[in-house]
Write a protein that holds these residues in place. Structure first.
Motif, short mmCIF file in Angstrom:
data_model
loop_
_atom_site.label_atom_id
_atom_site.label_comp_id
_atom_site.label_asym_id
_atom_site.label_seq_id
_atom_site.Cartn_x
_atom_site.Cartn_y
_atom_site.Cartn_z
N UNK A 27 8.08 6.87 2.87
CA UNK A 27 9.29 7.63 2.59
C UNK A 27 9.02 8.86 1.73
N UNK A 28 7.77 9.31 1.68
CA UNK A 28 7.43 10.51 0.91
C UNK A 28 7.50 11.73 1.84
N UNK A 29 7.93 12.85 1.25
CA UNK A 29 8.12 14.05 2.06
C UNK A 29 7.01 15.08 1.80
N UNK A 30 6.40 15.61 2.86
CA UNK A 30 5.36 16.63 2.69
C UNK A 30 6.03 18.00 2.58
N UNK A 31 5.82 18.68 1.43
CA UNK A 31 6.48 19.97 1.21
C UNK A 31 5.56 21.15 1.51
N UNK A 32 4.27 20.92 1.39
CA UNK A 32 3.31 22.00 1.63
C UNK A 32 2.01 21.35 2.09
N UNK A 42 -13.94 17.81 6.21
CA UNK A 42 -12.50 17.96 6.34
C UNK A 42 -11.91 18.05 4.93
N UNK A 43 -11.15 19.11 4.65
CA UNK A 43 -10.55 19.29 3.32
C UNK A 43 -9.07 19.58 3.50
N UNK A 44 -8.23 18.73 2.94
CA UNK A 44 -6.78 18.95 3.06
C UNK A 44 -6.11 18.76 1.70
N UNK A 45 -5.22 19.68 1.36
CA UNK A 45 -4.41 19.49 0.15
C UNK A 45 -2.94 19.50 0.57
N UNK A 46 -2.17 18.63 -0.04
CA UNK A 46 -0.75 18.53 0.31
C UNK A 46 0.08 18.43 -0.96
N UNK A 47 1.26 18.99 -0.93
CA UNK A 47 2.23 18.77 -2.00
C UNK A 47 3.27 17.80 -1.46
N UNK A 48 3.38 16.67 -2.12
CA UNK A 48 4.23 15.60 -1.60
C UNK A 48 5.32 15.26 -2.59
#
Lengths: 87, 450
Positions: A27-32, A42-48
């Protein structure tokens, strides 16, 4: 609160699907989101945004997922990055 | 949102360069525990520490998980026990109460088995000093410190003389563990009242009832930053270090303030000290060598350390209005892989370390000397350090271990963060007559500032 999620590991198919699928389940939302391949990694950054899920639960679930997928996944409070990199 | 590169830089600082919160130190005032009865005083101290510090470990662990930054130690610092126990005289009972409470709440160390005798001592304080070997050898988690000098008061040479004997006695009482008791005892000039780092942490008499102080470290982060500029001039290098220190400080302050809020106490100070550990990549010596020195201890080391210490302070001050404690660079020999190597090779000597302490944040730290070193020589080493601190308006300290039955060429293993200490040679010429004079070395001219 918002968390910064970083995913780093050997590139293969399905990493984004696994991580976003898990976040959706929680139920978490990915904002960026930003993703790239750096020297086969593989490199990924997310704002959740995790208002509807306890941070601890999110962090534990992502640690479990990291073992399953075979990449390194970290979830850290967004404030840490803001204070370190912004005056 | 911060950029991807900034995020990755922070993640790397933590996972590869050992950025950590070295300690959350809860500072507690114990004046309300004083009584004329030994047992009553000890019971009140135990109760207060368990009551106010009971959540320290769980709060630290929760913050570490939330922010993803390791918090290595949780500690408590208390008002100097020489004062708290003066009325009842039950110093050993108090040491045991401190130890028991530390074990009960699961913290790593408790500091404050301390006395402030920089100008003179009364009979009770002398009794306290003489109790130190028994107190620190019969407990596990208790650390102590003694302030024997200050810029304002001069050097209490009677106390300096006594500390030589006390250190020898403490080493003897903990001989089976290489004299490890001495690793828990610091002798200070210009002692700092809000320092969160052990073994010298205590709660000064001017401090409040409870506050949370935080100690941040990260020599590996600074080393990595310096490495990226192999041929930059010193002004550029200083800027690189300042910017790095800024980031580390901000991380520490964020977590310190959160910890204080959750514990329901005031936030005290943030101490940004590059504190090495024996791990590779977590060394202050390596930073200095990255500056261009073949080995730490060679000519140029003092200048390199002066610049590093100053740049760290400047970055910290810019980042936080709450910088305090010791803030700078620590140079504990046994805890720093690069220092150990240089000492073993004979490049880093006590004389060079003494020069380095005039520009670093503290003093001669975690130095092992031969077990047969006379008490008067240890006192003379303390007096030299005090003189540097007194004249230069800075904190200096001595944490020295006369390792029983060990000679130059041997080493003593303390384990964990305390590391491995090569036995360093001291001058053989006697200082005994000098130490026997006693009395006080008067405060310097520049102490008269009123």
């Amino acid at each position: 609160m918002k968390a910064v999620v970083t995913v780093i590991g050997k590139d293969k198919t399905g990493i984004i699907a696994s991580v976003t699928g898990e976040l959706h389940k929680l139920g978490a939302n990915v904002e960026d989101i930003s993703q790239t391949i750096l020297q086969e990694y593989f490199v990924m950054t997310m704002l959740v945004s995790c208002r509807s899920v306890e941070f601890e639960k999110l962090s534990n679930a992502l640690s479990e997922l990291a073992k399953k997928v075979g990449v390194d996944i970290k979830a850290m409070h967004e404030d840490l990055f803001n204070v370190m990199h912004r005056i | 949102m911060v950029s991807k590169n900034e995020i990755l830089q922070t993640v790397q600082m933590i996972s590869e360069q050992h950025l950590d919160i070295r300690t959350l130190t809860l500072s507690l005032g114990l004046f309300d525990c004083i009584s004329t009865d030994k047992k009553k005083t000890a019971d009140m101290v135990y109760d207060k520490i368990c009551r106010l510090g009971g959540n320290l470990v769980s709060v630290g662990e929760a913050l570490s998980r939330e922010y993803g930054v390791p918090i290595v130690n949780k500690r408590i610092a208390v008002t100097p026990i020489a004062m708290i126990g003066a009325s009842s005289g039950g110093y050993i009972e108090l040491a045991k109460a401190l130890d028991k409470s530390a074990k009960e709440i699961g913290i790593d160390f408790i500091g404050g088995y301390s006395a402030l005798v920089q100008k003179d001592f009364c009979e009770k304080e002398k009794q306290f000093l003489l109790s130190i070997p028994e107190a620190l050898s019969s407990t596990n988690k208790v650390c102590g410190s003694v302030a024997v000098a200050s810029t304002r008061a001069g050097i209490n040479m009677d106390a300096v003389a006594l500390m030589g004997d006390i250190i020898k006695d403490l080493a003897k009482k903990t001989a089976k563990d290489g004299g490890i008791g001495c690793a828990k005892l610091v002798v200070f000039c210009n002692a700092v009242e809000d320092n969160p780092f052990m073994a010298g942490a205590f709660t000064g008499v001017g401090e409040g009832d409870a506050a949370l102080n935080v100690g941040v470290s990260g020599p590996g982060v600074v080393e990595k930053a310096v490495k990226a500029y192999p041929s930059a001039d010193f002004a550029t290098l200083a800027e690189v270090i300042k910017k790095t220190a800024f980031k580390i400080t901000r991380a520490g302050e964020l977590i310190g303030r959160q910890a204080a809020k959750r514990l329901g106490v005031k936030f005290g100070i943030l101490d940004l000290s590059l504190a090495p550990t024996p791990l590779e990549g977590d060394s202050v010596a390596s930073i200095l060598e990255e500056f261009g020195l073949e080995r730490v201890g060679t000519h140029g080391t003092t200048a390199a350390l002066a610049m590093l210490n100053d740049a760290v302070k400047k970055g910290g001050i810019m980042a936080s209005g709450s910088c305090g404690g010791l803030s700078g660079a620590f140079i504990p020999v046994s805890e720093d892989a690069g220092m150990i190597r240089s000492a073993k090779e004979g490049i880093l000597t006590i004389d060079k370390l003494e020069a380095m302490t005039s520009v670093c944040s503290v003093g001669l730290d975690m130095i092992a000397v031969p077990g047969d070193t006379p008490a008067s020589t240890i006192s003379a080493i303390i007096a030299d350090e005090c003189a540097i601190g007194m004249i230069n308006n800075k904190t200096t300290a001595v944490r020295i271990i006369p390792a029983p039955n060990k000679e130059v060429g041997d080493e003593v293993e303390f384990g964990g963060l305390l590391g491995t200490a090569p036995i360093m040679s001291v001058h053989k010429s006697s200082s005994e007559k000098f130490i026997k004079r006693g009395g006080r070395i008067p405060a310097p001219c520049h102490s008269y500032k009123n």
